[in-house]
Design a protein around this motif. Structure first.
Motif: not given
Length: 541
Positions: A31-36, A57-59, A81-85
């Protein structure tokens, strides 16, 4: 938007943030992904400890959906470390500390002065629009339409929605036909500038930005040489060992980092960590010579310790932020305190970020590189004229005033030159803006080629170029201007143009002709000498 586990921290955060902002909370990953994905959030706080969540994957998916939301990760391990955050903060953490980091990120986002969609660029400070460097001559309504779409890049706007958003109550009688007319004219102007169908029609719904027109080129990673940047944990807790093995780029940064800390061991360790990355590190263990060192080094980033025996780092940060010469300088704090009040004081003083002691080498380098990149982008957008790529009037004036102060202190010479295209407004009307824009870009290119990078080169609008020549006598400065004029004579021009504007030049010197920027500018304007362009009736690209 808080996506987190069903725990007190999540709901304490919502309670605190809801006092000033609209906050959604979701404890389910799906649900969090759908809202985002479906809603337009300014910032998303993502708890990476959710059992079924792959934060990487989310970011990545969120960025691929063209979401402009900032992403703050909670409890992110250093080996992930996430390059998309945009930032992360490790648990355990207090709600106040998260709140301070959230508002720091939002403040940085609001400082942006431009909107982009592929090659389309809107300068929010000057209300100018360009496509691939070419100026778009838009009406106020056409610019407002582009700004609305670029500010809400996932939205589809119906004709009635555009009418309600952008037309006043008195103009609503114009009806949806007015919207169609403006969209049509805007498309024609974009097409004339070489843009593809940037605004596409979604039949039955309205208009949206055409995803196919966005620049899809992704930054490819540079070749890297793998090195182990993990360091042993020292007994005093200064530097912590990390299992994260970082990679030093083949072309390392040459940014200048200045560090003020009273602990000599900390300075040596930080220097050992940063120098393999190409950083030019200047260390200072005493605040006595801080300002002299700051002027001499002119660092790209400053690292401060919070607690020092003779000066408080937070107070020093406040002083720097109130100094117009250094208010742009990114500041990163080192602190061993987990006290939320201390963290809030750091951000309230104007700091950009902080790293906790014991310092993790990988985390520190990641934070410094991220901060330098953001600062570079913001300064480029704020300081440069979008058409010529030269310094704009505001920032070049600051740079010249700094040079004048230095000339007074060191008794060095300084020359101020003006190159002005005569009757430039009339030339624009006669020949069109596309021709004059190309001419201005050619002149800017010649100035950059002929002058040393230490000199100040600026464009002050209406065909007026400004040059500041440091440590140069007037006779030498005049010779350099003559060489520039000779280079301009070699420019090949458009065969369809019968006559190009003449160019007027003047060179004045501090302090013979004036001691302030205004006095030097006035003296230069009063002594302008006109020279006709020799290069006419030829083609230029």
């Amino acid at each position: 938007f808080l996506i987190g586990s069903d725990c007190p921290l999540t709901y304490l955060l919502k309670s605190m943030l809801s006092q000033h902002d609209l906050v959604d909370v979701e404890t389910d990953e799906v649900k969090g992904w759908e809202l985002a994905r479906s809603q337009r959030y300014d910032l998303i706080v993502l708890d990476v400890e959710l059992p079924n969540l792959n934060h990487i994957s989310f970011c990545q998916r969120l960025r691929e959906s063209n979401s402009s939301a900032l992403i703050l990760l909670l409890n992110m391990p250093i080996d992930c470390l996430n390059p998309n955050s945009d930032d992360y903060i490790a648990k355990p953490v207090t709600p106040s500390e998260v709140e301070a980091r959230i508002y720091s990120l939002l403040k940085q986002k609001s400082a942006a002065s431009a909107l982009r969609w592929g090659a389309l660029h809107l300068n929010l400070n000057t209300c100018e629009a360009t496509f691939a460097g070419l100026s778009l001559k838009l009406t106020a309504k056409e610019y407002a339409i582009l700004e609305l779409f670029l500010s809400n890049q996932q939205r589809i706007y119906s004709q009635s929605a555009l009418l309600e958003r952008l037309w006043s109550v008195e103009d609503l009688a114009a009806g949806e036909n007015a919207v169609r007319t403006h969209i049509k004219r805007l498309r024609q102007k974009l097409k004339a500038a070489g843009a593809p169908e940037l605004l596409e029609t979604v039949y039955g719904l309205g208009y949206r930005l055409n995803e196919a027109c966005r620049d899809s080129q992704q930054r490819s990673p540079s070749p890297v040489n793998s090195v182990d940047n993990s360091y042993s944990h020292h007994s005093d807790g200064i530097l912590q060992r990390s299992s994260y093995s970082m990679t030093v780029p083949a072309k390392a940064t040459d940014a200048k980092v200045m560090i003020l800390d009273d602990d000599l061991l900390t300075l040596r360790l930080l220097q050992t960590v940063l120098e393999p990355w190409g950083f030019q590190v200047t260390t200072l263990d005493h605040p006595q010579n801080f300002w002299n060192c700051l002027d001499q080094v002119h660092p790209d980033l400053l690292v401060l310790d919070v607690q020092m025996p003779e000066i408080d780092g937070i107070e020093l940060c406040q002083i720097i932020r109130n100094d117009r010469r250094w208010d742009w300088l990114p500041i990163l704090f080192l602190t061993g305190s987990k006290n939320s009040e201390t963290i809030q004081q750091i951000f309230a003083a104007g700091a950009d970020d902080y790293a906790s002691k014991p310092v993790v080498a990988a985390e520190l380098i990641a934070r410094i590189l991220s901060r330098l990149e953001r600062t570079r982008l913001l300064r480029t957008q704020a300081e440069l004229d979008p058409l010529t790529g030269l310094l704009n009037r505001f920032y070049s004036s600051q740079a010249i005033e700094q040079q004048l102060d230095q000339a007074e202190q060191t008794q060095q010479s300084f020359c101020f030159a003006v190159l002005e295209l005569q009757n430039f407004k009339r030339f624009n009307l006669q020949q069109g803006y596309s021709v004059s824009d190309r001419l201005l870009r050619h002149i800017a290119q010649v100035l950059c080629q002929e002058l040393h990078e230490d000199h100040i080169i600026a464009y002050w609008q209406c065909g007026e170029f400004i040059i500041g020549l440091r440590d140069v006598e007037r006779d030498c400065a005049i010779q350099q201007i003559q060489e520039i004029l000779s280079a301009l004579d070699c420019l090949t021009m458009d065969a369809a143009i019968e006559k190009f504007p003449s160019i007027a030049t003047s060179v004045v010197q501090y302090s013979r002709d004036g001691t302030t920027l205004q006095e030097l500018y006035q003296a230069a304007i009063e002594t302008l000498t006109v020279k006709e362009f020799m290069a006419c009736n030829r083609q230029f690209s």
